[in-house]
Design a protein around this motif. Structure first.
Motif, short mmCIF file in Angstrom:
data_model
loop_
_atom_site.label_atom_id
_atom_site.label_comp_id
_atom_site.label_asym_id
_atom_site.label_seq_id
_atom_site.Cartn_x
_atom_site.Cartn_y
_atom_site.Cartn_z
N LEU A 1 -17.46 6.90 -18.83
CA LEU A 1 -18.92 6.88 -18.71
C LEU A 1 -19.56 7.31 -20.03
N GLN A 2 -19.02 8.33 -20.67
CA GLN A 2 -19.55 8.76 -21.96
C GLN A 2 -19.42 7.65 -23.00
N THR A 3 -18.28 6.97 -23.00
CA THR A 3 -18.08 5.86 -23.94
C THR A 3 -19.11 4.77 -23.69
N HIS A 4 -19.28 4.41 -22.43
CA HIS A 4 -20.26 3.38 -22.04
C HIS A 4 -21.66 3.75 -22.54
N LEU A 5 -22.11 4.94 -22.21
CA LEU A 5 -23.47 5.36 -22.59
C LEU A 5 -23.63 5.47 -24.10
N ASP A 6 -22.62 6.03 -24.77
CA ASP A 6 -22.74 6.22 -26.22
C ASP A 6 -22.75 4.89 -26.96
N PHE A 7 -21.98 3.91 -26.51
CA PHE A 7 -22.03 2.60 -27.16
C PHE A 7 -23.40 1.95 -26.97
N VAL A 8 -23.98 2.10 -25.80
CA VAL A 8 -25.32 1.55 -25.57
C VAL A 8 -26.32 2.24 -26.50
N ILE B 1 -25.45 2.78 -47.33
CA ILE B 1 -26.13 3.46 -46.22
C ILE B 1 -25.81 2.74 -44.91
N ALA B 2 -25.93 1.41 -44.92
CA ALA B 2 -25.63 0.64 -43.71
C ALA B 2 -24.18 0.85 -43.28
N ALA B 3 -23.25 0.82 -44.22
CA ALA B 3 -21.83 1.01 -43.90
C ALA B 3 -21.57 2.41 -43.32
N THR B 4 -22.22 3.40 -43.89
CA THR B 4 -22.06 4.77 -43.40
C THR B 4 -22.55 4.89 -41.96
N ILE B 5 -23.69 4.28 -41.68
CA ILE B 5 -24.24 4.31 -40.31
C ILE B 5 -23.31 3.57 -39.35
N VAL B 6 -22.82 2.43 -39.76
CA VAL B 6 -21.93 1.64 -38.90
C VAL B 6 -20.66 2.43 -38.58
N VAL B 7 -20.06 3.03 -39.59
CA VAL B 7 -18.83 3.82 -39.35
C VAL B 7 -19.10 4.93 -38.34
N GLY B 8 -20.19 5.65 -38.53
CA GLY B 8 -20.51 6.74 -37.61
C GLY B 8 -20.81 6.27 -36.20
N THR B 9 -21.57 5.20 -36.09
CA THR B 9 -21.97 4.74 -34.75
C THR B 9 -20.83 4.01 -34.03
N LEU B 10 -19.81 3.59 -34.74
CA LEU B 10 -18.63 3.03 -34.09
C LEU B 10 -17.66 4.14 -33.66
N LEU B 11 -17.45 5.10 -34.56
CA LEU B 11 -16.49 6.16 -34.26
C LEU B 11 -16.98 7.09 -33.16
N ASN B 12 -18.27 7.43 -33.17
CA ASN B 12 -18.78 8.38 -32.17
C ASN B 12 -18.40 7.99 -30.74
N PRO B 13 -18.73 6.80 -30.27
CA PRO B 13 -18.35 6.45 -28.90
C PRO B 13 -16.85 6.23 -28.72
N THR C 1 -6.73 18.81 -31.18
CA THR C 1 -5.89 18.58 -32.36
C THR C 1 -6.73 18.56 -33.63
N VAL C 2 -6.09 18.89 -34.72
CA VAL C 2 -6.77 18.91 -36.02
C VAL C 2 -7.23 17.50 -36.40
N VAL C 3 -6.42 16.49 -36.12
CA VAL C 3 -6.78 15.12 -36.46
C VAL C 3 -8.03 14.70 -35.70
N TYR C 4 -8.06 14.95 -34.39
CA TYR C 4 -9.22 14.56 -33.59
C TYR C 4 -10.47 15.26 -34.08
N ARG C 5 -10.37 16.55 -34.31
CA ARG C 5 -11.54 17.32 -34.77
C ARG C 5 -12.00 16.85 -36.14
N SER C 6 -11.07 16.52 -37.02
CA SER C 6 -11.44 16.05 -38.36
C SER C 6 -12.17 14.71 -38.29
N VAL C 7 -11.65 13.80 -37.47
CA VAL C 7 -12.31 12.50 -37.32
C VAL C 7 -13.68 12.68 -36.69
#
Length: 122
Positions: A44-51, A71-83, A98-104
């Protein structure tokens, strides 16, 4: 149509498609359990965050159509990774520790924050 708007529409469409697993979790929770989903609320969080992220990309792409590429690339990376960061947690919540998850996660939030702030001042 700008690339940012197109990617935003793709994120919005993927968010809409993620509604199906959410509905499956309500209608047939045993199906998700068989697929290894231990925490359906993460779907559900994935669904809502992608929307939400898709709408943000569309809005930024329309409001500031001539954003510098970085700037556009930075926004795209963030808005793809967040959800996307919610998906592994649907299968194993412990990965959040995990350290990897927290770092990403930090990198994703940083990319979104820096990109959107830069867009506001461009």
């Amino acid at each position: 149509m700008s690339t940012l708007v197109r990617i935003g529409l793709l994120e919005l469409a993927f968010g809409a498609l993620m509604g199906w697993p959410v509905a499956a979790g309500v209608a047939a929770p045993q199906l998700l359990q068989r697929l290894g989903v231990r925490s359906p609320r993460r779907l559900l969080q994935t669904h809502l965050d992608f929307v939400i992220m898709g709408v943000i990309l569309i809005a930024v792409g329309l409001a500031v159509p001539d954003l510098p590429t970085w700037i556009a690339a930075t926004i795209v990376v963030g808005t793809l990774l967040n959800p996307l960061l919610f998906l592994p947690l649907a299968f194993r919540e412990q990965w959040a520790d995990t350290v990897v998850y927290r770092s990403v996660s930090v990198g994703s939030f940083l990319a979104t924050s820096v990109g959107l702030t830069a867009a506001a001042f461009s």
